[in-house]
Structure formats: structure tokens, C-alpha cells
Design a protein around this motif. Structure first.
Motif, PDB file in Angstrom:
ATOM      1  N   LYS A 190      -0.208 -37.330 -46.916  1.00 43.20           N
ATOM      2  CA  LYS A 190       0.199 -36.576 -45.726  1.00 43.20           C
ATOM      3  C   LYS A 190      -0.939 -36.495 -44.715  1.00 43.20           C
ATOM      4  O   LYS A 190      -0.705 -36.461 -43.508  1.00 43.20           O
ATOM      5  N   GLU A 191      -2.159 -36.446 -45.221  1.00 40.21           N
ATOM      6  CA  GLU A 191      -3.310 -36.314 -44.328  1.00 40.21           C
ATOM      7  C   GLU A 191      -3.483 -37.554 -43.461  1.00 40.21           C
ATOM      8  O   GLU A 191      -3.745 -37.453 -42.262  1.00 40.21           O
ATOM      9  N   LYS A 192      -3.323 -38.718 -44.054  1.00 39.29           N
ATOM     10  CA  LYS A 192      -3.513 -39.956 -43.302  1.00 39.29           C
ATOM     11  C   LYS A 192      -2.264 -40.351 -42.519  1.00 39.29           C
ATOM     12  O   LYS A 192      -2.355 -40.918 -41.421  1.00 39.29           O
ATOM     13  N   TYR A 193      -1.094 -40.033 -43.084  1.00 38.70           N
ATOM     14  CA  TYR A 193       0.180 -40.392 -42.459  1.00 38.70           C
ATOM     15  C   TYR A 193       1.045 -39.134 -42.359  1.00 38.70           C
ATOM     16  O   TYR A 193       1.968 -38.926 -43.144  1.00 38.70           O
ATOM     17  N   PRO A 194       0.755 -38.265 -41.390  1.00 36.44           N
ATOM     18  CA  PRO A 194       1.422 -36.959 -41.338  1.00 36.44           C
ATOM     19  C   PRO A 194       2.935 -37.018 -41.191  1.00 36.44           C
ATOM     20  O   PRO A 194       3.634 -36.109 -41.632  1.00 36.44           O
ATOM     21  N   SER A 195       3.460 -38.077 -40.598  1.00 38.59           N
ATOM     22  CA  SER A 195       4.917 -38.178 -40.452  1.00 38.59           C
ATOM     23  C   SER A 195       5.629 -38.308 -41.793  1.00 38.59           C
ATOM     24  O   SER A 195       6.838 -38.074 -41.879  1.00 38.59           O
ATOM     25  N   LEU A 196       4.900 -38.694 -42.817  1.00 30.16           N
ATOM     26  CA  LEU A 196       5.512 -38.883 -44.138  1.00 30.16           C
ATOM     27  C   LEU A 196       5.570 -37.594 -44.940  1.00 30.16           C
ATOM     28  O   LEU A 196       6.007 -37.612 -46.094  1.00 30.16           O
ATOM     29  N   GLY A 197       5.156 -36.468 -44.352  1.00 28.52           N
ATOM     30  CA  GLY A 197       5.111 -35.220 -45.093  1.00 28.52           C
ATOM     31  C   GLY A 197       6.415 -34.867 -45.774  1.00 28.52           C
ATOM     32  O   GLY A 197       6.476 -34.657 -46.997  1.00 28.52           O
ATOM     33  N   THR A 198       7.512 -34.803 -45.012  1.00 25.25           N
ATOM     34  CA  THR A 198       8.798 -34.433 -45.606  1.00 25.25           C
ATOM     35  C   THR A 198       9.309 -35.521 -46.547  1.00 25.25           C
ATOM     36  O   THR A 198       9.949 -35.221 -47.554  1.00 25.25           O
ATOM     37  N   VAL A 199       9.024 -36.779 -46.228  1.00 22.07           N
ATOM     38  CA  VAL A 199       9.442 -37.880 -47.090  1.00 22.07           C
ATOM     39  C   VAL A 199       8.742 -37.786 -48.446  1.00 22.07           C
ATOM     40  O   VAL A 199       9.379 -37.892 -49.505  1.00 22.07           O
ATOM     41  N   LEU A 200       7.435 -37.569 -48.436  1.00 21.78           N
ATOM     42  CA  LEU A 200       6.684 -37.491 -49.690  1.00 21.78           C
ATOM     43  C   LEU A 200       7.105 -36.271 -50.508  1.00 21.78           C
ATOM     44  O   LEU A 200       7.187 -36.344 -51.742  1.00 21.78           O
ATOM     45  N   ASP A 201       7.383 -35.146 -49.833  1.00 19.82           N
ATOM     46  CA  ASP A 201       7.862 -33.966 -50.557  1.00 19.82           C
ATOM     47  C   ASP A 201       9.188 -34.249 -51.254  1.00 19.82           C
ATOM     48  O   ASP A 201       9.404 -33.859 -52.409  1.00 19.82           O
ATOM     49  N   ALA A 282       8.192 -42.637 -38.567  1.00 15.06           N
ATOM     50  CA  ALA A 282       7.226 -41.778 -37.867  1.00 15.06           C
ATOM     51  C   ALA A 282       7.920 -40.888 -36.851  1.00 15.06           C
ATOM     52  O   ALA A 282       8.900 -41.300 -36.212  1.00 15.06           O
ATOM     53  N   ASN A 283       7.391 -39.679 -36.711  1.00 10.86           N
ATOM     54  CA  ASN A 283       7.887 -38.702 -35.749  1.00 10.86           C
ATOM     55  C   ASN A 283       6.726 -38.030 -35.043  1.00 10.86           C
ATOM     56  O   ASN A 283       5.660 -37.844 -35.621  1.00 10.86           O
ATOM     57  N   ASN A 284       6.947 -37.640 -33.823  1.00  6.88           N
ATOM     58  CA  ASN A 284       6.054 -36.717 -33.131  1.00  6.88           C
ATOM     59  C   ASN A 284       6.935 -35.643 -32.490  1.00  6.88           C
ATOM     60  O   ASN A 284       7.818 -35.983 -31.705  1.00  6.88           O
ATOM     61  N   PRO A 285       6.741 -34.356 -32.887  1.00 12.21           N
ATOM     62  CA  PRO A 285       5.755 -33.824 -33.824  1.00 12.21           C
ATOM     63  C   PRO A 285       5.998 -34.337 -35.244  1.00 12.21           C
ATOM     64  O   PRO A 285       7.128 -34.622 -35.622  1.00 12.21           O
ATOM     65  N   ALA A 286       4.908 -34.407 -35.997  1.00 11.76           N
ATOM     66  CA  ALA A 286       4.984 -34.961 -37.342  1.00 11.76           C
ATOM     67  C   ALA A 286       5.502 -33.962 -38.356  1.00 11.76           C
ATOM     68  O   ALA A 286       6.005 -34.353 -39.409  1.00 11.76           O
ATOM     69  N   ASP A 287       5.358 -32.664 -38.074  1.00 13.19           N
ATOM     70  CA  ASP A 287       5.819 -31.666 -39.027  1.00 13.19           C
ATOM     71  C   ASP A 287       7.214 -31.189 -38.632  1.00 13.19           C
ATOM     72  O   ASP A 287       7.684 -31.414 -37.537  1.00 13.19           O
ATOM     73  N   GLY A 288       7.887 -30.538 -39.559  1.00 13.34           N
ATOM     74  CA  GLY A 288       9.217 -30.015 -39.265  1.00 13.34           C
ATOM     75  C   GLY A 288      10.300 -31.032 -39.569  1.00 13.34           C
ATOM     76  O   GLY A 288      10.165 -31.896 -40.442  1.00 13.34           O
ATOM     77  N   PHE A 289      11.396 -30.942 -38.839  1.00 13.70           N
ATOM     78  CA  PHE A 289      12.579 -31.769 -39.092  1.00 13.70           C
ATOM     79  C   PHE A 289      12.275 -33.248 -38.894  1.00 13.70           C
ATOM     80  O   PHE A 289      11.633 -33.638 -37.916  1.00 13.70           O
ATOM     81  N   ASP A 290      12.757 -34.073 -39.826  1.00 13.85           N
ATOM     82  CA  ASP A 290      12.534 -35.516 -39.759  1.00 13.85           C
ATOM     83  C   ASP A 290      13.622 -36.152 -38.894  1.00 13.85           C
ATOM     84  O   ASP A 290      14.653 -36.599 -39.390  1.00 13.85           O
ATOM     85  N   THR A 291      13.383 -36.201 -37.589  1.00 14.91           N
ATOM     86  CA  THR A 291      14.374 -36.722 -36.644  1.00 14.91           C
ATOM     87  C   THR A 291      14.634 -38.202 -36.861  1.00 14.91           C
ATOM     88  O   THR A 291      15.755 -38.680 -36.664  1.00 14.91           O
ATOM     89  N   ALA A 292      13.627 -38.950 -37.274  1.00 11.33           N
ATOM     90  CA  ALA A 292      13.780 -40.394 -37.452  1.00 11.33           C
ATOM     91  C   ALA A 292      14.854 -40.732 -38.472  1.00 11.33           C
ATOM     92  O   ALA A 292      15.613 -41.691 -38.305  1.00 11.33           O
ATOM     93  N   LEU A 293      14.928 -39.947 -39.540  1.00 17.07           N
ATOM     94  CA  LEU A 293      15.894 -40.213 -40.615  1.00 17.07           C
ATOM     95  C   LEU A 293      17.103 -39.295 -40.568  1.00 17.07           C
ATOM     96  O   LEU A 293      18.177 -39.660 -41.054  1.00 17.07           O
ATOM     97  N   GLY A 294      16.942 -38.107 -40.022  1.00 15.33           N
ATOM     98  CA  GLY A 294      18.014 -37.124 -40.079  1.00 15.33           C
ATOM     99  C   GLY A 294      18.605 -36.731 -38.749  1.00 15.33           C
ATOM    100  O   GLY A 294      19.557 -35.945 -38.699  1.00 15.33           O
ATOM    101  N   GLY A 295      18.075 -37.257 -37.651  1.00 11.18           N
ATOM    102  CA  GLY A 295      18.571 -36.885 -36.334  1.00 11.18           C
ATOM    103  C   GLY A 295      19.976 -37.397 -36.079  1.00 11.18           C
ATOM    104  O   GLY A 295      20.465 -38.316 -36.752  1.00 11.18           O
ATOM    105  N   ALA A 296      20.644 -36.795 -35.112  1.00  8.00           N
ATOM    106  CA  ALA A 296      22.000 -37.200 -34.747  1.00  8.00           C
ATOM    107  C   ALA A 296      22.137 -37.062 -33.236  1.00  8.00           C
ATOM    108  O   ALA A 296      22.408 -35.981 -32.719  1.00  8.00           O
TER     109      ALA A 296
END
Length: 545
Positions: A190-201, A282-296
């Protein structure tokens, strides 16, 4: 706060240490309980006050609330909020569930009705203790029925990561930790690739036990939704990591992370057309909802890839050289326009696609009659897997192209109306064209848990060839994607899009493209024309292949 008040928890028993104020620890909130009002706190008969709380009210209310919370008196602290029923479980659970045994809460200077504070705490479980620190804030408002100053209850008051229905718990972790690695064994953190935070969790929650690790003890934020993984705030006892190999590519992921940071809100996904393997998210912001995979969101003119496939499938056109009309406007219950009302007159399907002529992709579909409202969704599912249940390995929104009627049908052909997509879905559209068949995107091997992938019919050979030619024309010459794709080498194709959003000044920018064995799609909120903001994001990702 000006007083510099500090609240402390000592040895599992809450007490208050106050500096520079004339209160004893337990007297800070004396007299606040008893028969109450609708806001849950006692008040003497007095005229109801209105307007924002003044500085003294803000300071005293915040001080009393923090003191009651620190004293371990969750019920009293809850009564000092404007939603005692929701506040009490979290305030009481701070010691009982989170196992906080020592803490010092220090409030800063109020800014209007907001009071920031810091927490220096100790969490203990089964004889193991660790320090824990964080910052939060509270806001003081007036109770609706009494006018009394109260803390505006939000779960984030207790901790900034808490949301409605979530709780703080210290316990043995629900899943062992994982060491996630990319396709070549490079560690993904998560530190190096913050957008992967929710994915890794989520990967940890689903596959931690399968990866061979053992669980430790952690302080976590838990959700009432069983599909949402715990978020670790503090590790008391380290578990043993298991190694989980993903299909991500660390190099492409790094490029994606860098690309989206150039914009306030942006998402991008990269997919390998030959396999469906997801190479970057990848998303910006990197934290919170994963718009790249879950957005509509409405995908704009990137949807013309599917509309063109439908027109070919229904025999409305027969190839890139088909003669089509591109007037400035077309009417289907309401008037639809091209960008700046440009017109190409009678032209070819290839040129109309390359220039993203809206009217070309509305006018020829009228002969479908009553079937026009469902034809696009049928094609999207039949050839592109949109609307099927994808089994990527993490939670995703898999696109929706619902049946429509009237003007909404016309709008759907150009990616508006009720159509909802995200960067993953649109990247898969481009990957399907490049690869000639839909291959359901996957982030970890299907064999990990025997998942059955969604399937679709391969594109007929002539359709696949035509769609590739259309996307190539858009990415070169006078095509709307040419400028963005200029730096991308090799055989390539692309499609731009922009989607209007009610109440939003600028359209969302969409772009999808492929080069070699990599396809990507991006959306930039309020980015305007797709070839500008979103196009630059996709080009950077494709150039990392």
C-alpha cells in the motif's frame, strides 16, 4: 481549545487531567445527566437559542464531551451529541471492544464550530500492548428541539476511518496477512502503490488463509457489510505472511499511479487482451471508494464501440466503408447535437467513428423500431460480457446497459442515458476488440477458489476486423484520439468520450485504447474532452508496457 485541556485514560480506568482550567476530572460533566429533552440532555426552562454556537459554547461542549468519553462514560458522552443512540455503542466500545487502556486526548484551538484534537493511546490485548496515535475533530451544533449546543455526531469523531455501521475492534485478525506480488514476483504494498489499498485488503480477506499465513492480533475497523474487508489500524501481534501472486504488473501499476495524480479525481485500469489479466488499477484520490473497479458512470462516446458492434450485428452497416449520414443534429423525441454542431454530411462509418459523430450513431438505429430500446444491451452482453457477473477475484461493478425508451434510447447509443460503466468495463471493451473475444478480467488466478468466469460469444471475424479498423482510425490521422496516442508506438486503436453529468460544469472525460497486448481505459471527473485529460492517462499507461 484555549484552555489546553487534556483528557487521559489511566490503567483501564478513565480519568481527566485538566490544565489551565478550574475543573476537577469528574466535575467536568457533572449535572449533565438526569431527566432530559429530545436531544437527550437536561436543560432548565429558558428560551430556545438559535444561530451557530458561540465560542464559549463550542469550548465547553467539546470539553464536556471529551471528558465524559475519556471517563469511560459512553452513555453520558453520547447524550452530549445530537444522536445518542448511534453514538453510544462506539463511545462505550472504545475501551470494551477496541481495548484502549490508556489515552491522552488534547484539543486544539477551535476554528469556528470545529474543534480538532489528537489522541495518544495504548491498546492492550492478552498482555500485549502497543501505542496508537491519531487526529480527529468534532463540530458543535445546536440541537434541533432545544437549541442546546451538542456535538454533531459522526462516527469519524471517534476515529477518522469510522463510517456509519462500522466499529473499532481489537481481536485476532479475520484473515492472515499476505505478501502480494505481481506477475514477476515483485512485492506490492500500500505504501508504494496506494491505489491498491482496498484491493490488497480484499485479497487478504478472501485469500489470506489460502496463501499459507497465520493470523495475528490487530485493531481494525470492521464493517457491517460482510463483503467489505477489515481495515487494520494497529498490529499488536504480527501474523505470518502468506505469499499471494496476482496478475498485476508493478511497472504498469507505477505508471498508472503517477498518471492519475495529475488530476483531482481520476481512475484507470489496464487489461491484457490475450488473457483478460488485470495489469493495473489506480485512482486519485487513492484512499476510499475504488472508482476504477466499482464506479458506475455514463461512459460517453467510448460506448460507440458497442453501438458500432450492434449496427454491424443488425446489418445496419456492413463495414468501415459503409455510407452513413453525419448531420449536425438529429431528433429522437428531442434534439441531439454533435460537438459544436459539426457536420460531415454523407461519409463513411470509419470517418464518423474517428471524428466521434453523435448523429451517425443515432440516426441509422431508428429502423429497429421497438427493439431499439434493448438492442444495445443485448449486444453488450452477447459480445462484451457487460452485465454478466464477473468473477475477477475482488468486488467489481460489471456494467449496466438497461433497456430504454424514447429519447433515452438515443442517448444510450452515445453513452449517456441509463448506461453505467467504470474504467475496468471500458478497458475490457477495448481489450475485447483487440483480442477478438471477451475474456473476463481477472486479478488473481481462477484456480485459487474455482471461480467460473463470465463468458460471451467471440466477435465474428468481420466485426472484429471492422472494430479494430474504426479504433485505429480514431487513434491516427484526423481521429479524436490521435493527439493523445501520438506517443504510443506500434499497432494501436482508441476511442474518446465525454459524458455530461447533471449539475456539473464540465463533462467527465473518458478514453480507452490499446497497443500491443495491453488495453487501458481512464475517466477524469470534469476533465472535458476525452482526448485531453483521460487520453494522457491512458497513453502513459500504454507506454509502460
Amino acid at each position: 481549545m484555549r484552555s489546553g485541556a487534556k483528557v487521559a485514560v489511566i490503567g483501564g480506568v478513565f480519568a481527566v487531567v485538566a490544565t489551565g482550567v478550574g475543573y476537577g476530572g469528574w466535575n467536568l460533566y457533572n449535572g449533565l445527566t438526569g431527566s432530559g429533552t429530545d436531544d437527550g440532555v437536561t436543560t432548565r426552562s429558558a428560551p430556545k437559542e438559535t444561530g451557530p454556537p458561540g465560542a464559549e459554547d463550542v469550548e465547553k461542549t467539546a470539553k464536556d464531551f471529551l471528558a465524559a468519553w475519556a471517563a469511560g462514560d459512553g452513555p453520558t458522552a453520547a447524550q452530549l451529541t445530537n444522536n445518542a443512540a448511534e453514538a453510544e455503542p462506539l463511545l462505550t466500545g472504545y475501551s470494551e471492544d477496541a481495548h484502549v487502556t490508556e489515552a491522552v486526548i488534547e484539543a486544539g484551538a477551535a476554528v469556528g464550530t470545529k474543534v480538532p484534537f489528537t489522541v495518544e493511546a495504548t491498546v492492550e490485548h492478552d498482555g500485549v500492548s502497543k501505542p496508537w496515535s491519531y487526529s480527529s475533530e468534532l463540530t458543535v451544533v445546536r440541537g434541533l428541539t432545544t437549541g442546546r449546543p451538542l456535538v454533531d455526531w459522526q462516527p469519524s469523531v471517534v476515529h477518522p476511518e469510522l463510517t456509519k455501521g462500522a466499529s473499532l475492534v481489537t481481536q485476532e485478525a479475520s484473515a492472515p496477512p499476505i505478501k502480494a506480488v505481481d506477475k514477476d514476483g515483485v512485492e506490492l504494498t500500500k505504501e508504494k502503490y496506494p491505489s491498491l489499498g482496498t484491493v490488497l485488503d480484499e485479497l487478504r480477506k478472501k485469500y489470506g488463509a489460502k496463501a499459507g499465513g497465520t493470523a495475528g492480533v490487530e485493531l481494525v475497523v470492521t464493517s457491517e457489510d460482510p463483503n467489505v474487508p477489515d481495515s487494520t489500524l494497529l498490529t499488536l501481534t504480527e501474523g505470518k505472511e502468506g505469499t499471494l501472486r496476482t496478475y498485476l504488473d508493478a511497472g504498469v501499476q507505477a505508471a498508472a499511479e503517477k498518471a492519475v495524480k495529475a488530476y483531482g479525481r481520476a481512475s484507470v485500469v489496464a487489461v491484457e487482451p490475450s488473457t483478460g489479466r488485470i495489469r493495473a488499477v489506480a485512482n486519485n484520490p487513492a484512499d476510499g471508494f475504488d472508482t476504477a473497479l466499482g464506479g458506475a458512470q455514463a461512459p460517453g462516446s467510448t460506448m460507440k464501440i458497442v453501438t458500432a458492434a450492434m449496427m454491424l450485428d443488425k446489418g445496419l452497416v456492413n463495414g468501415p466503408g459503409s455510407s452513413v449520414e453525419c448531420p449536425a443534429t438529429v431528433t429522437w423525441e428531442r434534439e441531439f447535437h454533435n460537438l459544436e454542431d459539426f457536420s460531415l454530411g454523407t461519409t463513411t462509418l470509419q470517418r464518423a467513428f474517428a471524428r466521434s459523430c453523435n448523429t451517425t450513431f443515432i440516426k441509422p438505429v431508428k429502423p429497429l423500431g421497438q427493439g431499439a430500446g434493448s438492442a444495445l444491451g443485448e449486444t453488450a452482453l452477447k459480445y462484451f460480457g457487460i452485465g454478466a457477473e464477473w468473477q475477477t477475484g475482488v468486488q467489481t461493478w460489471d456494467g449496466a446497459v438497461p433497456a430504454s425508451a424514447g429519447a433515452e434510447t438515443a442517448a444510450s447509443y452515445i453513452g449517456q442515458g441509463k448506461i453505467q460503466m467504470n474504467a475496468l468495463n471500458v478497458a475490457s471493451l477495448a481489450a475485447t476488440v483487440k483480442g477478438g473475444a471477451f475474456r473476463q478480467p481477472v486479478i488473481v488466478p481462477l484456480a485459487l477458489d474455482g471461480r467460473e468466469p463470465a463468458t460471451a460469444q467471440p466477435l465474428p471475424a468481420g466485426m472484429a476486423q471492422t472494430l479494430r479498423q474504426l479504433m485505429s482510425a480514431a487513434a491516427t490521422g484526423e481521429g479524436t484520439a490521435a493527439r493523445a496516442m501520438a506517443s504510443v508506438s506500434g499497432s494501436k486503436g482508441a476511442k474518446t468520450g465525454s459524458a455530461e453529468v447533471d449539475g456539473q460544469g464540465d463533462s467527465n472525460a473518458w478514453f480507452t485504447g490499446y497497443a500491443g497486448d495491453l488495453a487501458a481505459a481512464a475517466v477524469v471527473d470534469s476533465g472535458g474532452h476525452g482526448g485531453d485529460a483521460a487520453g494522457r492517462v491512458v497513453a502513459q499507461v500504454l507506454n509502460a508496457r
